[in-house]
Design an enzyme around this catalytic site. Structure first.
Site, PDB file in Angstrom:
ATOM      1  N   LYS A 155       0.872  -1.181   0.000  1.00 50.51           N
ATOM      2  CA  LYS A 155       0.000   0.000   0.000  1.00 50.51           C
ATOM      3  C   LYS A 155       0.900   1.219   0.000  1.00 50.51           C
ATOM      4  CE  LYS A 155      -2.974   2.877   2.874  1.00 50.51           C
ATOM      5  NZ  LYS A 155      -2.186   4.044   2.460  1.00 50.51           N
ATOM      6  N   GLU A 229       9.152   2.091  11.340  1.00 50.30           N
ATOM      7  CA  GLU A 229      10.158   3.153  11.277  1.00 50.30           C
ATOM      8  C   GLU A 229       9.419   4.471  11.272  1.00 50.30           C
ATOM      9  OE1 GLU A 229      13.078   5.561   8.451  1.00 50.30           O
ATOM     10  OE2 GLU A 229      12.945   3.436   7.925  1.00 50.30           O
ATOM     11  N   CYS A 263      14.369  10.426   6.129  1.00 48.85           N
ATOM     12  CA  CYS A 263      14.196   9.772   7.428  1.00 48.85           C
ATOM     13  C   CYS A 263      15.418   9.971   8.307  1.00 48.85           C
ATOM     14  CB  CYS A 263      13.941   8.277   7.235  1.00 48.85           C
ATOM     15  SG  CYS A 263      12.472   7.893   6.268  1.00 48.85           S
ATOM     16  N   GLU A 363      10.391  16.744  15.218  1.00 49.47           N
ATOM     17  CA  GLU A 363      10.773  16.454  13.838  1.00 49.47           C
ATOM     18  C   GLU A 363      10.348  17.601  12.932  1.00 49.47           C
ATOM     19  OE1 GLU A 363      10.903  12.562  11.029  1.00 49.47           O
ATOM     20  OE2 GLU A 363       8.983  12.963  11.987  1.00 49.47           O
TER      21      GLU A 363
END
Length: 461
Positions: A155, A229, A263, A363
């Protein structure tokens, strides 16, 4: 059910729209995958690997189509050539190491017995892939899962919906059992319902912490294994003995490549006080050379972020830092494409920052980085660990032993020395704290895509 739509960050137009799968279609897809997996598990590992190399060749053959598609879907400049170099490295490493990684574990001989632990497939693996590195992140699980004997459903994120189709196109060239690999179009609610129903044997999700919590909540009670993750706030530490020019060049690239949407991109920098002023000056000068613009233009080195809402998050963090006393070193007016309310955002370097500011602890996932001065290793380690995340950390020094010793103290999944923003397929890709759980790549990645099965065979007298 809602259509999955990609709105291009380049110009705001609808680039692609795909209807989600019906309940009946998903029932058939799941059944096909289960049947195909049983057949696939009987295929020797070496043959599975050969078919993955056919897939790889087919995907590489699509790269000239993929490069502009990526630019249009998520904004990465075409001059960087896509992701196929990393994809090729990872696939070939998986194929080369598969038989050794999946070989039975045989304990010391015991007279009258044959004993071993075999690695058997989990069954059906569900990969929920992100938009920022849409091929690299997905291939980390898809290829080793297939080589290990599993079936895979992919997906992909709506923002990079065409990537799933390119995976399917290339996999179709590999002559796999019907239904073994399938790209599916699902919304969040459909995916959550399937997870809660125990439709899968393993789920790999790459995305936000909130998304990871949603996956974990949906899977509660199903005993489905998870690989997550999630967020990151990766630090770099420049020691007094660092090669300064080398550190500047590589850290700036690690902070701003892909518009900071990496990331393991560098999001905060700690520099020894003896190098601090020179590091800041060099980083500002190098960053000022970026060209923000249309990613389809070969001159562009910094494309738009993937969506205006993500750019607003970075703008908000930057505004807050400035209000609290931080200093901005780059004038957005020097980057004419920068526009409030759009995904086009100029790079920014901030000093005078501290950990009371969101830009240093939350973040950002965009083209902004804060730089702090530190007195010594102990202060650097304390600040590096002052984070809810832990994916990677980089140490810039000439002393390998020192880097390893510091790495032992840093709460992170990967420790780099004199490099950053790279995945070595021979090493486990993993994180700590809110960055997630599980691992991909390396022998450990194969282990987490299989289950141990013990054989304790006693010979007849």
């Amino acid at each position: 059910m809602t259509d999955q739509i990609c709105i291009s960050p380049v110009d705001g137009r609808e680039l692609a729209r795909r209807p989600t799968e019906s309940a009946a279609a998903m029932e058939a897809i799941l059944a096909d995958a289960r049947r195909a997996q049983l057949e696939w598990a009987e295929v020797p590992i070496a043959e599975r690997g050969r078919k993955m190399l056919v897939f790889l060749d087919a995907l590489l053959g699509l790269n000239q189509q993929i490069i502009p598609e990526l630019a249009l879907q998520m904004g990465r400049p075409v001059r960087f050539g896509g992701e196929m170099r990393g994809v090729e490295e990872r696939v070939k490493h998986c194929v080369a190491t598969a038989e050794a990684s999946l070989a039975p574990i045989v304990p010391e001989p015991k007279p009258g017995f044959r004993r071993m632990i075999k690695r058997t497939p989990l069954g059906l693996v569900f990969v929920i892939a992100p938009w920022n590195y849409p091929f690299l992140t997905a291939v980390n699980t898809i290829v080793p899962a297939l080589i290990a004997g599993n079936a895979v459903l992919l997906k992909h994120a709506a923002q990079t919906i065409l990537v799933g189709e390119r995976f399917q196109e290339a996999m179709d060239k590999a002559d796999l059992p019907k239904g073994l690999f399938r790209n599916v179009v699902l919304d969040h609610e459909q995916a959550g319902a399937l997870i809660a129903a125990g439709a899968f044997d393993h789920i790999n999700f790459t995305g936000s912490v909130a998304g990871g919590r949603a996956v974990e909540k949906a899977a509660a009670g199903t005993f489905t294994s998870l690989g997550l993750e999630l967020g990151g706030k990766d630090p770099a530490y420049v020691r007094a003995d660092a090669d300064l020019d080398f550190a500047i060049e590589n850290i700036v690239d690690g902070a701003f490549y892909n518009s900071g949407q990496c990331c393991c991109g560098v999001e905060r920098i700690y520099v020894h006080e003896s190098l601090y002023d020179r590091f800041v000056a060099g980083a500002v000068e190098l960053t000022s050379r970026y060209v923000l613009g249309n990613p389809l233009d070969d001159a562009t080195t910094l494309g738009p972020m993937s969506a205006a809402r993500f750019a607003e998050t970075v703008r908000s963090q930057t505004r807050e830092a400035l209000q609290k006393g931080a200093k901005a070193h780059l004038d957005p007016k020097a980057f004419p494409a920068d526009r409030e309310g759009t995904p086009y955002l100029a790079p920014q370097i901030l000093t005078g920052v501290d950990h009371s500011m969101r830009v240093m602890v939350e973040e950002s996932f965009g083209p902004v980085v804060g730089i702090m001065k530190v007195r010594d290793d102990d202060e650097a380690v304390r600040l590096m660990n002052d984070s809810p995340y832990g994916l990677t950390a980089s140490i810039w020094t000439r002393e390998v032993d020192v880097a390893e010793a510091l790495g032992d103290r840093i709460q992170t999944g990967t420790v780099y020395m004199n490099r950053c923003d790279y995945l070595d397929p021979a090493l486990a890709w993993t994180g700590v704290k809110d960055t997630g759980r599980g691992a991909s790549l390396s022998e450990i990645g194969f282990q987490l895509l299989t289950r141990p099965k013990s054989f304790h065979l006693r010979e007849a007298r």
